[in-house]
Design a protein around this motif. Sequence first.
Motif, mmCIF file in Angstrom:
data_model
loop_
_atom_site.group_PDB
_atom_site.id
_atom_site.type_symbol
_atom_site.label_atom_id
_atom_site.label_comp_id
_atom_site.label_asym_id
_atom_site.label_seq_id
_atom_site.Cartn_x
_atom_site.Cartn_y
_atom_site.Cartn_z
ATOM 1 N N MET A 143 0.809 -1.368 0.062
ATOM 2 C CA MET A 143 -0.055 -0.023 -0.151
ATOM 3 C C MET A 143 1.179 1.198 -0.049
ATOM 4 O O MET A 143 1.737 1.547 0.664
ATOM 5 C CB MET A 143 -0.998 -0.381 1.153
ATOM 6 C CG MET A 143 -1.502 1.357 1.292
ATOM 7 S SD MET A 143 -2.835 1.264 2.636
ATOM 8 C CE MET A 143 -3.345 2.790 2.660
ATOM 9 N N GLU A 144 0.424 2.678 -0.993
ATOM 10 C CA GLU A 144 0.813 3.607 -1.017
ATOM 11 C C GLU A 144 0.928 4.476 0.028
ATOM 12 O O GLU A 144 -0.211 3.967 0.071
ATOM 13 C CB GLU A 144 1.485 4.242 -2.090
ATOM 14 C CG GLU A 144 1.690 3.566 -3.498
ATOM 15 C CD GLU A 144 1.494 3.566 -4.544
ATOM 16 O OE1 GLU A 144 0.217 4.548 -4.899
ATOM 17 O OE2 GLU A 144 1.748 3.755 -5.693
ATOM 18 N N LEU A 145 1.493 5.315 0.690
ATOM 19 C CA LEU A 145 1.846 6.209 1.949
ATOM 20 C C LEU A 145 2.309 7.461 1.539
ATOM 21 O O LEU A 145 2.249 7.715 0.788
ATOM 22 C CB LEU A 145 2.730 5.717 2.920
ATOM 23 C CG LEU A 145 2.672 4.003 3.458
ATOM 24 C CD1 LEU A 145 3.449 4.222 4.260
ATOM 25 C CD2 LEU A 145 1.470 3.636 3.978
ATOM 26 N N GLN A 146 0.739 8.086 2.167
ATOM 27 C CA GLN A 146 1.149 9.805 1.819
ATOM 28 C C GLN A 146 2.070 10.014 2.286
ATOM 29 O O GLN A 146 2.624 9.826 3.146
ATOM 30 C CB GLN A 146 -0.497 10.076 2.109
ATOM 31 C CG GLN A 146 -1.545 9.606 1.739
ATOM 32 C CD GLN A 146 -3.050 10.935 1.726
ATOM 33 O OE1 GLN A 146 -2.554 11.200 3.231
ATOM 34 N NE2 GLN A 146 -3.950 10.756 1.439
ATOM 35 N N PRO A 147 2.773 11.229 1.787
ATOM 36 C CA PRO A 147 3.731 11.834 2.487
ATOM 37 C C PRO A 147 3.460 12.894 4.039
ATOM 38 O O PRO A 147 2.515 13.306 4.343
ATOM 39 C CB PRO A 147 3.910 13.174 1.394
ATOM 40 C CG PRO A 147 2.920 13.116 0.532
ATOM 41 C CD PRO A 147 2.300 12.010 0.050
ATOM 42 N N PRO A 148 4.202 12.783 4.768
ATOM 43 C CA PRO A 148 3.988 13.560 5.839
ATOM 44 C C PRO A 148 4.079 14.434 5.939
ATOM 45 O O PRO A 148 5.454 15.044 5.428
ATOM 46 C CB PRO A 148 4.977 13.072 7.099
ATOM 47 C CG PRO A 148 5.961 12.057 6.385
ATOM 48 C CD PRO A 148 5.485 12.222 4.487
ATOM 49 N N THR A 149 3.005 15.686 6.893
ATOM 50 C CA THR A 149 3.800 16.852 7.019
ATOM 51 C C THR A 149 4.785 17.339 8.204
ATOM 52 O O THR A 149 4.658 16.170 8.939
ATOM 53 C CB THR A 149 2.854 18.542 6.813
ATOM 54 O OG1 THR A 149 1.510 17.617 7.594
ATOM 55 C CG2 THR A 149 2.135 17.608 5.248
ATOM 56 N N GLN A 150 5.046 18.205 8.993
ATOM 57 C CA GLN A 150 5.550 18.422 9.479
ATOM 58 C C GLN A 150 5.096 18.023 10.681
ATOM 59 O O GLN A 150 3.629 18.601 11.314
ATOM 60 C CB GLN A 150 6.204 19.866 9.784
ATOM 61 C CG GLN A 150 6.953 20.519 11.243
ATOM 62 C CD GLN A 150 7.291 21.932 10.857
ATOM 63 O OE1 GLN A 150 7.910 22.796 9.935
ATOM 64 N NE2 GLN A 150 6.449 23.214 11.553
ATOM 65 N N PRO A 151 5.661 17.643 11.709
ATOM 66 C CA PRO A 151 4.316 17.452 12.793
ATOM 67 C C PRO A 151 3.944 18.330 13.834
ATOM 68 O O PRO A 151 5.274 19.026 14.402
ATOM 69 C CB PRO A 151 5.682 15.858 13.703
ATOM 70 C CG PRO A 151 6.418 16.114 13.194
ATOM 71 C CD PRO A 151 6.856 17.556 11.685
ATOM 72 N N ALA A 152 3.666 17.994 15.133
ATOM 73 C CA ALA A 152 2.867 18.971 16.489
ATOM 74 C C ALA A 152 4.570 18.863 16.754
ATOM 75 O O ALA A 152 5.347 17.690 16.947
ATOM 76 C CB ALA A 152 2.336 18.694 16.757
ATOM 77 N N PHE A 153 4.738 20.399 17.651
ATOM 78 C CA PHE A 153 6.106 19.943 17.986
ATOM 79 C C PHE A 153 7.337 19.941 17.768
ATOM 80 O O PHE A 153 7.846 18.951 18.648
ATOM 81 C CB PHE A 153 5.562 18.524 19.438
ATOM 82 C CG PHE A 153 4.577 19.443 20.577
ATOM 83 C CD1 PHE A 153 3.979 20.514 21.152
ATOM 84 C CD2 PHE A 153 3.737 18.286 20.882
ATOM 85 C CE1 PHE A 153 2.840 20.628 21.709
ATOM 86 C CE2 PHE A 153 2.594 18.405 21.378
ATOM 87 C CZ PHE A 153 1.545 19.784 21.605
ATOM 88 N N PHE A 154 7.391 20.334 16.382
ATOM 89 C CA PHE A 154 8.739 19.858 16.145
ATOM 90 C C PHE A 154 9.004 21.248 16.079
ATOM 91 O O PHE A 154 8.964 23.238 16.219
ATOM 92 C CB PHE A 154 8.436 20.248 14.262
ATOM 93 C CG PHE A 154 9.424 19.898 13.887
ATOM 94 C CD1 PHE A 154 10.978 19.027 13.510
ATOM 95 C CD2 PHE A 154 9.561 21.248 13.122
ATOM 96 C CE1 PHE A 154 11.659 20.032 12.981
ATOM 97 C CE2 PHE A 154 11.418 21.801 12.280
ATOM 98 C CZ PHE A 154 12.380 20.284 11.963
ATOM 99 N N PHE A 155 10.528 21.439 16.520
ATOM 100 C CA PHE A 155 11.322 22.374 17.031
ATOM 101 C C PHE A 155 12.854 22.293 16.630
ATOM 102 O O PHE A 155 13.361 21.159 16.177
ATOM 103 C CB PHE A 155 11.458 22.529 18.385
ATOM 104 C CG PHE A 155 10.220 23.061 19.451
ATOM 105 C CD1 PHE A 155 9.760 23.982 19.849
ATOM 106 C CD2 PHE A 155 9.950 21.495 20.113
ATOM 107 C CE1 PHE A 155 8.861 24.067 20.494
ATOM 108 C CE2 PHE A 155 8.464 21.214 20.689
ATOM 109 C CZ PHE A 155 8.106 22.902 21.313
ATOM 110 N N ASP A 156 13.458 22.990 15.723
ATOM 111 C CA ASP A 156 14.173 22.847 15.055
ATOM 112 C C ASP A 156 14.697 24.378 14.973
ATOM 113 O O ASP A 156 14.510 25.159 14.577
ATOM 114 C CB ASP A 156 13.885 21.898 13.146
ATOM 115 C CG ASP A 156 15.158 21.479 12.713
ATOM 116 O OD1 ASP A 156 16.752 21.814 13.078
ATOM 117 O OD2 ASP A 156 15.250 21.950 11.638
ATOM 118 N N ARG A 157 16.326 24.224 14.928
ATOM 119 C CA ARG A 157 17.598 25.674 15.006
ATOM 120 C C ARG A 157 17.742 25.964 13.634
ATOM 121 O O ARG A 157 18.020 26.768 13.294
ATOM 122 C CB ARG A 157 18.595 25.650 15.496
ATOM 123 C CG ARG A 157 17.691 25.646 16.964
ATOM 124 C CD ARG A 157 19.358 24.490 17.661
ATOM 125 N NE ARG A 157 19.205 24.712 19.269
ATOM 126 C CZ ARG A 157 19.771 24.291 20.444
ATOM 127 N NH1 ARG A 157 21.256 23.868 19.377
ATOM 128 N NH2 ARG A 157 19.565 23.419 21.494
#
Length: 729
Positions: free
Chosen positions: A675-689
């Motif tokens: 089964m093909e999966l849809q692409p994820p988007t940025q998850p919740a509580f993402f912290f990136d410098r």
Amino acid sequence: MYQCTMPPWLLSSVSEFPRQSSLCAELQGKRVRLARRRKNTQTNSSIDSLRRAMLTVVFVVAAVLLLLPPPLSMAQPMEFSTCASGAYVANSTYESNLAVLAAALPANASSSGGYATATVGAVPDKVSALALCRGDDNATACRACVAAAFGVARRDCPGSKDATTYQDGCIVRFSDQRFLDFIGVNSPVSEDYADAADNITAAVPVAWFNAAVVALMNATVNATVALAAAGDNSTTNSKKYFATAEEDFDPNHYPKIYGMAQCAPVMTAAQCRSCLGGFVSSISWFLNAKPGGRVLGIWCNLRYSVKPFYDGRPMLHLSAPPPPPLAASQPGAGRRGRVAGISAAVACFVVLMLILSACAFIRSKRKKAAKKDDLLKKMARGKCTIFDFLTLKEATENFSEKHKLGEGGFGTVYKGKLPDGQEIAVKKLIESCGHGLNQIHNEVLVLAQLQHKNLVRLQGFCVHKDEMLLVYEYIKNGSLDNFLFDVSRGNTLSWDQQYNIILGIAKGIMYLHEDSSIRIIHRDLKANNILLDDDMDPKIADFGLARLLGGGHTHTKTTRIVGTYGYMAPEYAIHGNVSPKIDIFSFGVLVLEIVTKRKNCSYGDGITDTVNLLSEVWSCWINGVISQVIDQSLEGNFRNQALRCIHIGLLCVQSDPDDRPDIPSVIFMLTRDEMELQPPTQPAFFFDRDSNSDSQPSEQRVFVYDRSGAIYEQDMSVNGITLTDIYPR
């Protein structure tokens, strides 16, 4: 006595004395005879006057009696019918069915203790009938009364499809309506009756008589309900819910008052009390001060009279009620009487309130006891045990620290051992005052009925004072976090076990969300709430505890957040929004923890210096180095499954709950490698410098894993049109 006196001229000669004496005697005799004649005349005149007066009174009374309608004497038998709308045609199927009922029901009623029901035909010609004979009637009298009732109904309600006939010995109803399905639903008919000489208002005070009647009928109803309660446990077919009583009253006017009450034997005790109780409460206003009366319904009826009307000795005997106080006649007694009356009224009111309070207290106790008995029966059916507190105290050695298995948001768990050797886990809840005790019982019963291989089985509970304890099956291997994050164990889980744990957790959530009798949202899914049995199969613990302890729910929101930060969905942690998608978010965090064997809300160890696991995994995902967060020893299909699980985990931790898949779709994605999966988007509580990183991949890409573990990007369609939803419910 008359005396003779002669005039002087008659006394002129003494020689005439003998003649004078004779004349005097003659006159005296005439006077006596005249006096007697006058006396007889006066006597005869008086007699004639008296006779004329008596005749006049007789004529007047006779005229009044002729002008007034004849009173219904208590000796006169009752016989009338009430009719409802709707009529049948002569020689129709309905009439034929009614004739069949009229022929069969009398014998059925007489042979079954005075009560019978029957139904003949099919809609629209279906006829249902009920017959209820008086409890003191024998079989012969019952049969004759029921047979006569159909004739009375045809006389009073010709052609009617729905008629009820009331007679002294029985009540019969037939109808085209399904009234037999509604036990206890009556259309009461009241009747008062009296002899011409009866006048309660002139003989005794009305309030005294009414109070005596109500007391008599209440006692009679209680006796009938007691018979009904005993009959609930009886297996015989000849039950009779029928009671009679007599009450001493005023010996100068009405020495006794007689009462009777009856319920159909098909009724329960509660239905009987409800039916008769409504009748008793209405006696005082429509049978006010009548020397006799009855309230009739097809399911129950009651009757009272100052003259006996039933056969045999009464089942109850009540003492006379206290008579009303006499009015004072001394000077100033009026004011003192008013004061005394007010004082007596206040005292009676206080006493009445005390009595009502006591009755309410006793009733609530009985009601709680009845509910508890009913609950115990349900518990037995649901295989849920009510444990004794001392038993659990001894099993855990007074909740010793050495038996402590863990501590969470809902309470502390202790290991225990019952006298028969069975090992149990006892959770001592932090609080149990969220709901009433009965509500807690009901909630525990609901949880005990949830049975699934991936749920920890609730064996029972204990309520002790303000404490609530839940008893679960004991899982020897403990919680998942010990295997994932305990360095001393050395990450002993193989990939097969990890995958089996992920799939088992998903199936447990599926049962709670979709397949159980009620939808349960866990709200606190985390690694230490996942227990592993001897075969390393996962079992979800603490399910439903947020529901049990109360969370201030208002539709889809809650005023009280329960759970563990790091596993909470943003819409739940910030706004209190509750939906199945908050468990999907927690499941996504669990998946990432199981695959990476790293705990959320901790710093990475060499990959990137991120704040939490979600940020770390997402940074690796968008930078193309996601393979670095999985076990490097994994190869081939195992590596492919691990990467696919990370992809599913990222889909489950999306910020928008609408972007997260539901649990059936998650299981479908886990078990369908193609089964093909849809692409994820940025998850919740993402912290990136790194602000230059691309956090929004194209929505027109889909990720597929080959057996080597490499990730390829494919267009979802040549013309750029989005494919059909690949997450079926």
